[in-house]
Write an enzyme that holds these catalytic residues in place. Structure first.
Site, PDB file in Angstrom:
ATOM      1  N   HIS A  75      15.449 -17.844   0.386  1.00 59.11           N
ATOM      2  CA  HIS A  75      14.728 -17.272  -0.678  1.00 59.11           C
ATOM      3  C   HIS A  75      13.497 -16.519  -0.014  1.00 59.11           C
ATOM      4  CE1 HIS A  75      12.839 -16.983  -4.556  1.00 59.11           C
ATOM      5  NE2 HIS A  75      11.604 -17.540  -3.903  1.00 59.11           N
TER       6      HIS A  75
ATOM      7  N   ASP B  73      16.191 -15.405  -8.351  1.00 61.26           N
ATOM      8  CA  ASP B  73      16.821 -14.201  -7.542  1.00 61.26           C
ATOM      9  C   ASP B  73      18.098 -13.732  -8.143  1.00 61.26           C
ATOM     10  OD1 ASP B  73      14.557 -14.596  -5.679  1.00 61.26           O
ATOM     11  OD2 ASP B  73      15.931 -16.374  -4.944  1.00 61.26           O
TER      12      ASP B  73
END
Lengths: 440, 440
Positions: free
Chosen positions: A280, A252
């Site tokens: 996440h 990410d």
């Protein structure tokens, strides 16, 4: 939703998955109030298959070959050979072998990662590697295939490869545990189901790490939902420092850096101080308030504030989904690269003024984030495998509100897995599906 | 088989593949006696798709961003950014960018290889990389996915990525051409059909390299049948030194080393001087006469002569097939590793006394192997990208007989593709299927 209702739904889930698809069984303890911290179970899975392509009648050894060493290690093929690294000119200056356990080792992410670990790209040219590969009964043949390809690659630094399906054997003496294996979400499966089914795997693996791994093992959880899996794993491994457990949010972070670079029209090496806050999942917060481009605050370079607030996060999150559309497969290669980045960030000193993101335990955090969850936050490392949280970050209302939302989600996930963390009866009220597009 | 019959069968093949599956069309010149060496065709494929995730309205550039540079280069996403490496502290000591073209770039071998090239593992930490990715119309979307994953990996050394389907554009200024793309053999397809269909791809790519690549480009052919594909490619690129064309036999070499190590009960780093002679097919000859284990001739260490003569070669060759059985996929990872090995062997000096195998042009070879074919032989390099053939090898009747057999096969393959090498009318009398198990 009442607890009674929830229990029913859980039992159904348990019936659906535990008997048919999972070899791990632990239904008996799932709703127990008492968490047996000191209990070290007898391994429940069948013994790991010991596969060694050297059989005694084939070998004309100059040097003794053992398929099973005195410590009960399993080994594969040419990696069953024993020798003294200190006795050879080229290897005598090498470090002590590092034991790296990898779960989900027959999967595509591992298929990239293992070859990176073995090549020396991650731990450097003087660090011999032992790979301890955990698969499932279903994947053990594939795991042999992976071990064969590792043999055929002739990596000088790769000195041991063992494969198995019992975490109590495979995790023996592990100094790194890269936990990638997880059940993918099947059709009609809700996020609560996934939390439960994978949570059980991670509870089992936490117990195994606690029992047999190095007491300072560093654990990086990749299998989804990774923050809560990491929490479960940690709670089942009380002898390992809680600080050692990480949930991977590095992909990410990398994607966020790339999107800022694209928007600013600069190369990605100009983007620094990128934090992913929280889970996440789609509630994650890529932080453009603290990030920098060419040393400047992002908002001094990218004036399009609407894009930053409304589109940037979505660009980061939809990346995996777009990739599956185009490439037809999930992003195994770049995920493996981000695992390498996560490891390197812990074993090399963080460049001055910069930081990296990792999902870590919130106890003692300076940001006011609720304690006792695994939350992605900005970290720095001296390169010793450990890290500290960065203190000089700023917040505004926008950032704080979004952090609160991802925090709330992680607390809800935690309530869903209370039966796996020893915190009582599970109560699941996850409001919506927050799986990232393109992930399983 | 009469030539007339053969022509009929070829025409059928052409109908089957050229119109429906291949975008390259060159049936008109296939049986021509006159090979047009000086002819530089107009690119026949449609223009490459230019994909760039930076669009003009998105960019607030500090630094100019171009989707297409003055030289007509295509680029992808963040790699469209231009900047001056010499102006930055960390990059000013870097070498000049190296241009690496890869065909079959959306395939699984490339999916491993590209990330190795981009990470710096192959060319070292001071060598910035430009990747020029060639796909097909069918794979162009997947290729965008690959480029996206390369973006998300944030490799500091990876400075340019371009994608396309026209080799005349993609191969522009290439200093390395790693030609992996090939049609897999379909059901009922004979080796002769495969030679023809892939030969046409390699003829086209040879012409493109000749026209637009660096005049000293090093070419490594991986797509099967790789020796004959390399020959075709070379014959269509008369302006590039014939010595620069390689057919990959490094995976065979690596597997042979591993099997000798397993048999001897030593670690694979003890095996040296391993030659693969001849074709990358079941007629290949892994040479145990010249190979060494811990510096000693193999036969002084492995006394089981029957195993060496009767089983060793089979062990090496069946490896790919066993791997497919176990792992369910072909050996992409170890093939990519062997391509890395092949490149490294040309850019680093060969260790004293050792050598490596590569399928190279036989003209001027000291072994009495027939000239004008591509044959795997022992090579040494000073690390300058070039190589010389090793002179001090020995032969016995067993080795010579087997070399003769693989030589005969390569001559037969060459007769099959005479229409693609400019040597007249193709005449195909391949006696048997010699594809390696597990390969396509």
């Amino acid at each position: 939703m009442a607890v009674a209702e929830l229990s029913t739904s859980y039992t159904k889930t348990a019936t659906r998955y535990h008997s048919s698809q999972l070899s791990l069984s632990s239904a008996s303890s799932r709703f127990s109030h008492h968490f047996r911290r000191s209990f070290r179970p007898t391994p429940r899975t069948r013994n790991a298959t010991i596969s060694c392509s050297v059989t005694s009648d084939q070998v004309q050894a100059q040097i003794p070959v053992e398929a099973e060493s005195p410590k009960g290690k399993t080994c594969y093929g040419v990696f069953c050979v024993t020798y003294d690294l200190k006795a050879e000119e080229e290897t005598k200056s090498w470090e002590k072998l590092v034991n790296i356990a990898v779960s989900g080792a027959a999967g595509m992410i591992s298929n990239h990662l293992l070859f990176k670990l073995a090549s020396g790209e991650v731990f450097g040219p003087n660090q011999p590697i032992a790979l301890k590969l955990l698969g499932s009964e279903r994947s053990i043949q594939a795991l042999e295939g992976v071990a064969m390809e590792l043999e055929d690659s002739l990596f000088p630094l790769l000195r041991e490869v063992s494969i198995g399906i019992n975490p109590y054997e495979v995790f023996q003496d592990a100094e790194w545990a890269l936990l990638i294996g997880a059940k993918p979400r099947g059709p009609g499966m809700e996020r609560a189901d996934l939390l439960d089914i994978n949570g059980q795997i991670y509870a089992e693996q936490g117990k195994a790490l606690n029992a047999v791994a190095s007491h300072n093992v560093k654990v990086i959880v990749v299998g989804n939902p990774c923050n809560t899996n990491a929490l479960i794993c940690m709670k089942n491994a009380p002898n390992i420092p809680a600080k050692n457990f990480h949930a991977l949010t590095r992909l990410d972070e990398n994607r966020a850096k790339c999107q800022l670079a694209l928007k600013a029209g600069v190369f990605y090496d100009q983007v620094s101080n990128m934090t992913i806050w929280g889970n996440h999942s789609t509630t994650q917060v890529p932080d453009f308030l603290n990030a920098r481009i060419s040393g400047l605050p992002v908002q001094e370079v990218i004036k399009d504030h609407k894009w930053l607030e409304e589109e940037f996060t979505e660009m980061v999150q939809k990346r995996g989904g777009v990739l599956i559309q185009k490439w037809g497969r999930s992003s195994a290669a770049s995920t493996a690269v981000s695992i390498v980045d996560a490891i390197k960030s812990l074993i090399t000193p963080t460049p001055e003024g910069d930081w990296f993101s990792s999902g870590v335990y919130t106890n003692g955090n300076p940001y006011g984030i609720v304690e006792n969850i695994v939350f992605s936050m900005p970290c720095r490392s001296k390169g010793d495998g450990d890290y500290e949280l960065v203190k000089d970050v700023i917040f505004d209302d926008y950032l704080l509100n979004r952090i609160k939302k991802t925090e709330a989600e992680l607390l809800a996930e935690k309530r869903c897995v209370a039966h796996l963390t020893g915190e009582g009866i599970a109560y699941c009220d996850l409001p919506e599906d927050t799986m990232l597009p393109g992930e399983m």
